[in-house]
Write an enzyme that holds these catalytic residues in place. Structure first.
Site, PDB file in Angstrom:
ATOM      1  N   LEU A 181      40.411  35.156  47.415  1.00 45.54           N
ATOM      2  CA  LEU A 181      41.269  35.285  48.581  1.00 45.54           C
ATOM      3  C   LEU A 181      41.599  36.738  48.915  1.00 45.54           C
ATOM      4  O   LEU A 181      42.489  37.004  49.729  1.00 45.54           O
ATOM      5  CB  LEU A 181      42.540  34.462  48.386  1.00 45.54           C
ATOM      6  CG  LEU A 181      42.283  32.952  48.294  1.00 45.54           C
ATOM      7  CD1 LEU A 181      43.532  32.198  47.849  1.00 45.54           C
ATOM      8  CD2 LEU A 181      41.769  32.395  49.617  1.00 45.54           C
ATOM      9  N   THR A 182      40.883  37.673  48.294  1.00 43.66           N
ATOM     10  CA  THR A 182      40.911  39.057  48.780  1.00 43.66           C
ATOM     11  C   THR A 182      39.821  39.283  49.822  1.00 43.66           C
ATOM     12  O   THR A 182      39.809  40.305  50.507  1.00 43.66           O
ATOM     13  CB  THR A 182      40.682  40.065  47.638  1.00 43.66           C
ATOM     14  OG1 THR A 182      39.345  39.912  47.138  1.00 43.66           O
ATOM     15  CG2 THR A 182      41.686  39.856  46.512  1.00 43.66           C
ATOM     16  N   SER A 231      46.659  33.114  39.407  1.00 43.21           N
ATOM     17  CA  SER A 231      45.482  32.991  40.275  1.00 43.21           C
ATOM     18  C   SER A 231      45.901  32.792  41.726  1.00 43.21           C
ATOM     19  O   SER A 231      45.303  31.987  42.456  1.00 43.21           O
ATOM     20  CB  SER A 231      44.562  31.856  39.811  1.00 43.21           C
ATOM     21  OG  SER A 231      43.919  32.187  38.605  1.00 43.21           O
ATOM     22  N   LEU A 251      45.463  34.670  44.123  1.00 41.59           N
ATOM     23  CA  LEU A 251      44.359  35.087  44.996  1.00 41.59           C
ATOM     24  C   LEU A 251      43.033  34.448  44.573  1.00 41.59           C
ATOM     25  O   LEU A 251      41.960  34.938  44.902  1.00 41.59           O
ATOM     26  CB  LEU A 251      44.240  36.610  45.008  1.00 41.59           C
ATOM     27  CG  LEU A 251      45.410  37.328  45.693  1.00 41.59           C
ATOM     28  CD1 LEU A 251      45.284  38.829  45.549  1.00 41.59           C
ATOM     29  CD2 LEU A 251      45.508  36.933  47.165  1.00 41.59           C
ATOM     30  N   GLY A 252      43.130  33.342  43.840  1.00 42.14           N
ATOM     31  CA  GLY A 252      41.923  32.584  43.507  1.00 42.14           C
ATOM     32  C   GLY A 252      40.879  33.403  42.786  1.00 42.14           C
ATOM     33  O   GLY A 252      39.703  33.369  43.162  1.00 42.14           O
ATOM     34  N   TYR A 297      45.263  37.455  25.074  1.00 43.87           N
ATOM     35  CA  TYR A 297      44.687  38.450  25.989  1.00 43.87           C
ATOM     36  C   TYR A 297      44.131  39.649  25.250  1.00 43.87           C
ATOM     37  O   TYR A 297      44.607  39.992  24.181  1.00 43.87           O
ATOM     38  CB  TYR A 297      45.751  38.939  26.979  1.00 43.87           C
ATOM     39  CG  TYR A 297      46.193  37.920  27.994  1.00 43.87           C
ATOM     40  CD1 TYR A 297      45.530  36.707  28.164  1.00 43.87           C
ATOM     41  CD2 TYR A 297      47.297  38.166  28.804  1.00 43.87           C
ATOM     42  CE1 TYR A 297      45.963  35.781  29.099  1.00 43.87           C
ATOM     43  CE2 TYR A 297      47.733  37.250  29.746  1.00 43.87           C
ATOM     44  CZ  TYR A 297      47.062  36.058  29.886  1.00 43.87           C
ATOM     45  OH  TYR A 297      47.496  35.149  30.820  1.00 43.87           O
ATOM     46  N   LYS A 350      36.654  39.682  49.025  1.00 43.58           N
ATOM     47  CA  LYS A 350      35.543  40.514  48.534  1.00 43.58           C
ATOM     48  C   LYS A 350      34.282  39.718  48.217  1.00 43.58           C
ATOM     49  O   LYS A 350      33.207  40.304  48.071  1.00 43.58           O
ATOM     50  CB  LYS A 350      35.980  41.311  47.312  1.00 43.58           C
ATOM     51  CG  LYS A 350      36.372  40.514  46.086  1.00 43.58           C
ATOM     52  CD  LYS A 350      36.899  41.455  44.995  1.00 43.58           C
ATOM     53  CE  LYS A 350      37.398  40.718  43.772  1.00 43.58           C
ATOM     54  NZ  LYS A 350      37.966  41.656  42.773  1.00 43.58           N
ATOM     55  N   GLY A 379      40.347  36.443  42.933  1.00 38.20           N
ATOM     56  CA  GLY A 379      39.761  37.432  43.831  1.00 38.20           C
ATOM     57  C   GLY A 379      39.106  36.850  45.066  1.00 38.20           C
ATOM     58  O   GLY A 379      38.799  37.589  46.006  1.00 38.20           O
TER      59      GLY A 379
END
Length: 347
Positions: free
Chosen positions: A240-241, A233, A235-236, A53, A243, A238
């Site tokens: 599944l937010t 992941s 929220l996939g 990272y 947006k 992002g």
């Protein structure tokens, strides 16, 4: 916050854990440390990082995230507040790591762990994970196993020997797997039994409403071998937010900032279609799609912890507040109906 066991490492970790892959790329050190302070304040005791990272990984920023976390851990009293997990990178994807010495030999595993210990400014990593398998596998959005890609590989028993040595040396408390298969997880467990070593304590794989593949044979292995899932992941990336609904591409979002280099599997057409249906279902039941996604994942019996991440404390706090929404059996049945129509849309 609820604690869940990682049986083979004798750890109890918060149901939410703090991911770190934005630190050193999208977040500076001050912002990262603010996230850590926030996590401790809200009883999140588990922090997950990796030598590779931040993400997207590159030679210029690689290993920066561990350094940022280490500077926080070095502050008086902080190391005792958190369970620290890190990962050794596997072969073939990031040859700038350790000058290309990325095969998961016993010597390389021990060397990589010592490097992480130095960067983290600690003498002990609670959970040390293999970021992806040494051998040829289908992973990262590819689901077909290709025997034509076979290559020489380090025996799993040697990898377990390395972890056993690190445990005996007091450098790690336990070890885990990541991006692993059911066969691989089982073979690690059998190798551990052969050596009289602890079994892997966890498996860190993707899991969310858009990717429920873990619920197949991996869930059986998780149950029979007591190897819980550290879900990433959730929220996939992002999706599944909400947006990215209706084709939106917010400025500053990962998909906008990094283009096709990030989250390609979550941009597939069926993933967008399924997301729209989950969003509509959430609205029908008076909740956000984030609440639906987080609460559904938190109720799964095989989940040890849900790894959450973001570029701001405000984002993290929104996710934290979302995972305890009560889901009725009828709502879960409706979730399953959508999942059955779009089986593994990110695969």
């Amino acid at each position: 916050m609820e604690r869940r066991p990682l049986f083979h490492a004798n750890l109890n970790v918060s149901v939410l854990s703090l991911g770190t892959m934005t630190w050193g790329e999208q977040n500076n050190e001050a912002e990262a440390h603010a996230q850590l302070d926030w996590a401790v304040e809200h009883d999140i005791n588990f922090v997950d990082t990796a030598e590779m990272y931040p993400v997207p990984p590159c030679a210029e920023t690689g290993m920066r995230t561990e350094i940022i976390l280490g500077n926080w851990l070095a502050k008086p009293g902080n190391r005792q507040k958190v369970v620290v997990a890190s990962k050794i990178a596997g072969p073939g994807r990031r040859d700038w790591i350790r000058n290309g010495a990325t095969a998961l030999t016993k010597a390389n595993i021990i060397d990589a762990c010592e490097g992480s210990l130095r960067r983290l400014q600690t003498d002990f990593i609670d959970l040390y994970q293999i970021h992806w398998p040494d051998r040829n596998v289908a992973a990262f959005g590819t689901w077909r196993f290709d025997s034509g890609k076979e290559r020489p590989t380090v025996p799993i028993v040697e990898q377990v020997e390395a972890m056993q040595t690190l445990i005996k040396q007091g450098k790690i408390g336990g070890y885990g797997l990541s991006n692993e298969t059911a066969w691989g997880t089982t073979m690690f467990c059998r190798a551990a039994e052969q050596l009289g070593a602890p079994k892997p304590a966890s498996i860190q794989n993707p899991y969310c409403l858009l990717n429920r593949s873990f619920e197949g044979d991996l869930a059986e292995v998780s149950y029979r071998e007591q190897v819980p899932l550290l879900a990433y992941s959730v929220l996939g990336m992002g999706m599944l937010t909400g947006k990215y609904l209706n084709g939106a591409l917010p400025v500053g979002s990962r998909f906008q900032k990094f283009g096709e280099t990030m989250g390609g599997r979550y941009r597939r057409p069926l993933a967008h279609v399924a997301t729209e249906e989950y969003a509509a279902l959430a609205r029908k039941h008076g909740m956000t799609i984030t609440e639906l996604a987080m609460s559904f994942a938190a109720t799964r019996w095989f989940v040890g912890s849900l790894i959450i991440g973001g570029t701001s404390v405000a984002q993290l706090d929104q996710v934290r507040k979302s995972y305890q929404t009560k889901l009725s059996p009828e709502l879960i049945a409706e979730v399953d109906a959508i999942s059955n129509r779009y089986l593994h849309p990110t695969a």
